[in-house]
Design a protein around this motif. Sequence first.
Motif, PDB file in Angstrom:
ATOM      1  N   ALA A 197       0.846  -1.185   0.000  1.00 23.15           N
ATOM      2  CA  ALA A 197       0.000   0.000   0.000  1.00 23.15           C
ATOM      3  C   ALA A 197       0.886   1.241   0.000  1.00 23.15           C
ATOM      4  O   ALA A 197       2.096   1.169   0.275  1.00 23.15           O
ATOM      5  CB  ALA A 197      -0.938  -0.004   1.209  1.00 23.15           C
ATOM      6  N   GLU A 313      -4.976   2.298  -0.454  1.00 25.56           N
ATOM      7  CA  GLU A 313      -4.792   0.962   0.114  1.00 25.56           C
ATOM      8  C   GLU A 313      -4.522  -0.090  -0.960  1.00 25.56           C
ATOM      9  O   GLU A 313      -4.319  -1.257  -0.625  1.00 25.56           O
ATOM     10  CB  GLU A 313      -6.027   0.565   0.921  1.00 25.56           C
ATOM     11  CG  GLU A 313      -6.285   1.456   2.131  1.00 25.56           C
ATOM     12  CD  GLU A 313      -5.108   1.454   3.094  1.00 25.56           C
ATOM     13  OE1 GLU A 313      -4.512   0.371   3.284  1.00 25.56           O
ATOM     14  OE2 GLU A 313      -4.791   2.522   3.643  1.00 25.56           O
ATOM     15  N   ARG A 315      -2.449  -2.292  -3.458  1.00 29.06           N
ATOM     16  CA  ARG A 315      -1.075  -2.780  -3.370  1.00 29.06           C
ATOM     17  C   ARG A 315      -0.449  -2.772  -4.766  1.00 29.06           C
ATOM     18  O   ARG A 315      -0.896  -3.486  -5.662  1.00 29.06           O
ATOM     19  CB  ARG A 315      -1.052  -4.184  -2.760  1.00 29.06           C
ATOM     20  CG  ARG A 315      -1.607  -4.221  -1.332  1.00 29.06           C
ATOM     21  CD  ARG A 315      -1.846  -5.654  -0.883  1.00 29.06           C
ATOM     22  NE  ARG A 315      -0.593  -6.391  -0.807  1.00 29.06           N
ATOM     23  CZ  ARG A 315       0.223  -6.420   0.250  1.00 29.06           C
ATOM     24  NH1 ARG A 315      -0.096  -5.700   1.327  1.00 29.06           N
ATOM     25  NH2 ARG A 315       1.313  -7.123   0.240  1.00 29.06           N
TER      26      ARG A 315
END
Length: 324
Positions: A197, A313, A315
């Motif tokens: 993240a 958030e 990835r």
Amino acid sequence: MQAAWLLGALVVPQLLGFSHGARGADREWEGGWGGAQEEEREREALMLKHIQEALRLPAGRGDENPERTPEGEGVWGADEDGLEEAEEEEATPTPSYSPSPSPTPEDAVTYILGRLAGLDAGLHQLHVRLHVLDTRVVELTRGLRQLREAAGDTRDAVQALQEAQSRAEREHGRLEGCLKGVRLGHKCFLLSRDFEAQAAAQARCAARGGSLAQPADRQQMETLTRYLRATLAPYNWPVWLGVHDRRSEGLYLFENGQRVSFFAWHRTPRPEPGAGPSAAPHPLSPNQPNGGALENCVAQASDDGSWWDHDCERRLYYVCEFPF
């Protein structure tokens, strides 16, 4: 002792004869001479007592039940039960009880003084034990203080080692970034292929002595675009940059807090002049930024270097920059 036995040898036969005679008289005059018989019994018991004292024999049980014992019958009877009882009494003498005298005031004072003396001795022992415990507590307190000091020294040493390790890791990351990545002026860029993240990627770059990439002008942007295209070609991967508008929507800042002045947002290609009407923009390639408050972090495409806003958030790969 010989005189006692001689006296017994002379007196006992006469006494036994007198006893038989007394029995006969008792049987003959039993009805009317009760008082005389009682006196004879008492005289016989007294004589037996004197003989027993002289011979040092235990007292018989014949006088305990005068109703069952005929006159003149004692410890010297012919039956064997009397002898066995005498032997048992000789083996286990009956203790004699004497009335205890009543206590006097002097005895009470003596008793109280004795108890006070015992209490004083007990208090003295208690003080001695308390002194030993105080000494032990002082020793334990001193040992605990020494342990705390040693623990403090150890904690300081561990903290110093951790700080030295962090400095070494930052220095190692900086050298690795400049050796393995691309250098431009006083900056070095290094791509990481770990999915993180945006906040976690920034923390990992900071742990290695850098931060997420912050291209401040077109030259840095073009250098970073060529590096990402060469590294990730022929694929197109979004890569986290150190740009966000988490504080205020539409106000984009670098990770160091400076305001972003150069942008490279993705735009839908415009049709060339004189060409026919173009189709509608592809839904997967809209103009950026378009996420509003839901997408506050910026990633760069590896094929053309354009910026896209994404959910923080998500990835993605990330690229770090290090000072040179």
